[in-house]
Scaffold this motif. Structure first.
Motif, PDB file in Angstrom:
ATOM      1  N   LEU A   1       0.845  -1.198   0.000  1.00 41.57           N
ATOM      2  CA  LEU A   1       0.000   0.000   0.000  1.00 41.57           C
ATOM      3  C   LEU A   1       0.879   1.246   0.000  1.00 41.57           C
ATOM      4  O   LEU A   1       1.839   1.311  -0.738  1.00 41.57           O
ATOM      5  N   GLY A   2       0.548   2.237   0.812  1.00 42.14           N
ATOM      6  CA  GLY A   2       1.259   3.514   0.743  1.00 42.14           C
ATOM      7  C   GLY A   2       2.587   3.544   1.465  1.00 42.14           C
ATOM      8  O   GLY A   2       2.949   2.632   2.206  1.00 42.14           O
ATOM      9  N   LYS A   3       3.302   4.633   1.246  1.00 41.56           N
ATOM     10  CA  LYS A   3       4.587   4.858   1.907  1.00 41.56           C
ATOM     11  C   LYS A   3       4.364   5.249   3.361  1.00 41.56           C
ATOM     12  O   LYS A   3       3.345   5.829   3.719  1.00 41.56           O
ATOM     13  N   THR A   4       5.348   4.934   4.196  1.00 43.90           N
ATOM     14  CA  THR A   4       5.335   5.393   5.581  1.00 43.90           C
ATOM     15  C   THR A   4       6.680   6.028   5.906  1.00 43.90           C
ATOM     16  O   THR A   4       7.662   5.848   5.174  1.00 43.90           O
TER      17      THR A   4
ATOM     18  N   GLY B   1      -0.133   8.246   5.682  1.00 47.33           N
ATOM     19  CA  GLY B   1      -1.348   9.044   5.602  1.00 47.33           C
ATOM     20  C   GLY B   1      -2.591   8.210   5.808  1.00 47.33           C
ATOM     21  O   GLY B   1      -2.526   6.983   5.934  1.00 47.33           O
ATOM     22  N   LEU B   2      -3.741   8.866   5.858  1.00 46.88           N
ATOM     23  CA  LEU B   2      -5.013   8.157   6.002  1.00 46.88           C
ATOM     24  C   LEU B   2      -5.249   7.280   4.783  1.00 46.88           C
ATOM     25  O   LEU B   2      -5.073   7.720   3.650  1.00 46.88           O
ATOM     26  N   GLY B   3      -5.632   6.031   5.049  1.00 45.65           N
ATOM     27  CA  GLY B   3      -5.874   5.116   3.940  1.00 45.65           C
ATOM     28  C   GLY B   3      -4.642   4.881   3.084  1.00 45.65           C
ATOM     29  O   GLY B   3      -4.742   4.558   1.903  1.00 45.65           O
ATOM     30  N   SER B   4      -3.461   5.070   3.685  1.00 49.41           N
ATOM     31  CA  SER B   4      -2.171   4.880   2.994  1.00 49.41           C
ATOM     32  C   SER B   4      -1.948   5.884   1.863  1.00 49.41           C
ATOM     33  O   SER B   4      -1.115   5.670   0.988  1.00 49.41           O
ATOM     34  N   GLY B   5      -2.685   6.983   1.867  1.00 52.64           N
ATOM     35  CA  GLY B   5      -2.514   7.998   0.825  1.00 52.64           C
ATOM     36  C   GLY B   5      -1.444   9.014   1.188  1.00 52.64           C
ATOM     37  O   GLY B   5      -1.065   9.156   2.348  1.00 52.64           O
ATOM     38  N   GLU B   6      -0.950   9.732   0.190  1.00 54.77           N
ATOM     39  CA  GLU B   6       0.048  10.784   0.421  1.00 54.77           C
ATOM     40  C   GLU B   6      -0.672  12.120   0.605  1.00 54.77           C
ATOM     41  O   GLU B   6      -0.529  13.045  -0.197  1.00 54.77           O
TER      42      GLU B   6
ATOM     43  N   LYS C   1       4.296  14.110   8.266  1.00 51.92           N
ATOM     44  CA  LYS C   1       5.257  13.123   8.769  1.00 51.92           C
ATOM     45  C   LYS C   1       6.531  13.086   7.936  1.00 51.92           C
ATOM     46  O   LYS C   1       7.635  12.947   8.467  1.00 51.92           O
ATOM     47  N   ALA C   2       6.361  13.219   6.613  1.00 56.33           N
ATOM     48  CA  ALA C   2       7.518  13.166   5.710  1.00 56.33           C
ATOM     49  C   ALA C   2       8.511  14.287   5.989  1.00 56.33           C
ATOM     50  O   ALA C   2       9.707  14.157   5.695  1.00 56.33           O
ATOM     51  N   ALA C   3       8.044  15.388   6.559  1.00 59.42           N
ATOM     52  CA  ALA C   3       8.925  16.519   6.862  1.00 59.42           C
ATOM     53  C   ALA C   3       9.930  16.191   7.968  1.00 59.42           C
ATOM     54  O   ALA C   3      10.880  16.938   8.185  1.00 59.42           O
TER      55      ALA C   3
END
Length: 292
Positions: free
Chosen positions: A82-85, A230-235, A242-244
């Motif tokens: 799924l998405g990035k963490t 992000g919510l639902g693994s979205g960016e 968080k990425a900051a």
């Protein structure tokens, strides 16, 4: 967590208790930790054998991005990336600061200069205070019931994770304006739940809180600090926030779906009377628990 399907209102009175059981990893990031021989084939065989012995029909897995514990099971079950963490490298204070974006560094400095103070502690009284702030945050965000947790959930954190959690909180003029629960073990620290008072968002208390929590983790021997995605693994904006904290982070969340007993799985699907077309359109797993 092993669940009796007979307890689901969808099947109440339709199947006998204890005959149909499935499993799901708890809320958050989980999966497996390994000890001994980690040969992929052996792990898969041991997993399937253990599930059958416990009469499990199906399992829904949420894997841990930092542990990358989905990798050995790509042949044994349906693993879906799924998405990035985002995770912080806690090697040193210099490493933590260097990986934070320049814009976020300025925000952190500004929060501290504005008088925001970060402290930490634990205990049921503090967990109750956290619950109030967290629920207010969820209400403001119009969150689904899934994201709310009862008193027993918070009590269980203190009862069963007493040496493996810490609550960080931001104060301003003596008032608590943001709180976060961190859980940790074996050198891995995780940003579990968080809440903040909306009217103080301009002070960026959560930015300073996460930075100070990262430093605390480093001082206590943690190697990584996983913030999630992000919510639902979205960016989305949550992911960007968080990425900051680590511009070099490169982790990905994965889930897994596994049917252990196709015979029993199909029997439960038959009770739901889904058409083939309906089944094809259901991404929820296991499908027999899907609520229309």
């Amino acid at each position: 967590m092993i669940r009796d399907v007979a307890d689901d209102p969808l099947f109440k009175g339709r199947i006998p208790a204890g005959k149909y059981r499935d499993a799901v990893t708890p809320y958050g990031y989980g999966g497996f930790v390994f000890e001994g021989d980690t040969d992929k084939t052996l792990l898969s065989e041991e997993l399937i054998s253990a599930l059958k012995e416990n009469g499990i029909i199906s399992v829904f897995f949420r894997f841990h991005p930092v542990l990358a514990n989905a990798t050995p099971f790509t042949d044994a079950l349906d693993v879906i990336p799924l998405g990035k963490t985002i995770a912080l490298d806690l090697e040193s204070a210099d490493t933590i600061w260097a990986n934070i974006t320049s814009k976020n560094r300025n925000v952190i400095r500004k929060a501290e200069k504005s008088g925001v103070v970060i402290r930490h502690g634990k205990g049921k009284k503090m967990l109750n205070e956290f619950r109030n702030i967290y629920n207010t945050t969820m209400e403001h965000d119009n969150a689904e019931p899934y994201y709310y947790f009862g008193e027993k959930f918070y009590d269980s954190i203190d009862d069963y994770l007493n040496g493996n959690y810490e609550i960080f909180y931001a104060s301003y003029n003596g008032e608590t304006i943001a709180m976060s629960i961190m859980i940790f073990a074996n050198g891995y620290m995780n940003y579990h739940l968080s809440g903040s008072r909306y009217e103080y968002r301009n002070l960026a208390p959560s930015n300073l809180l996460l930075y100070k929590a990262a430093l605390w983790g480093m001082e206590h021997g943690m190697r990584t600090f996983h913030l999630g995605g992000g919510l639902g693994s979205g960016e989305d904006n949550l992911y960007k926030f968080k990425a900051a904290f680590n511009r070099n982070s490169d982790f990905r969340f994965a889930i897994g779906k596994m049917v252990v007993s196709k015979e029993k799985y199909d029997r439960l699907m038959g009770l739901r009377e889904f058409t083939q077309e309906q089944s094809a359109g259901i991404s929820y797993f296991p499908q027999y628990r899907y609520k229309i």
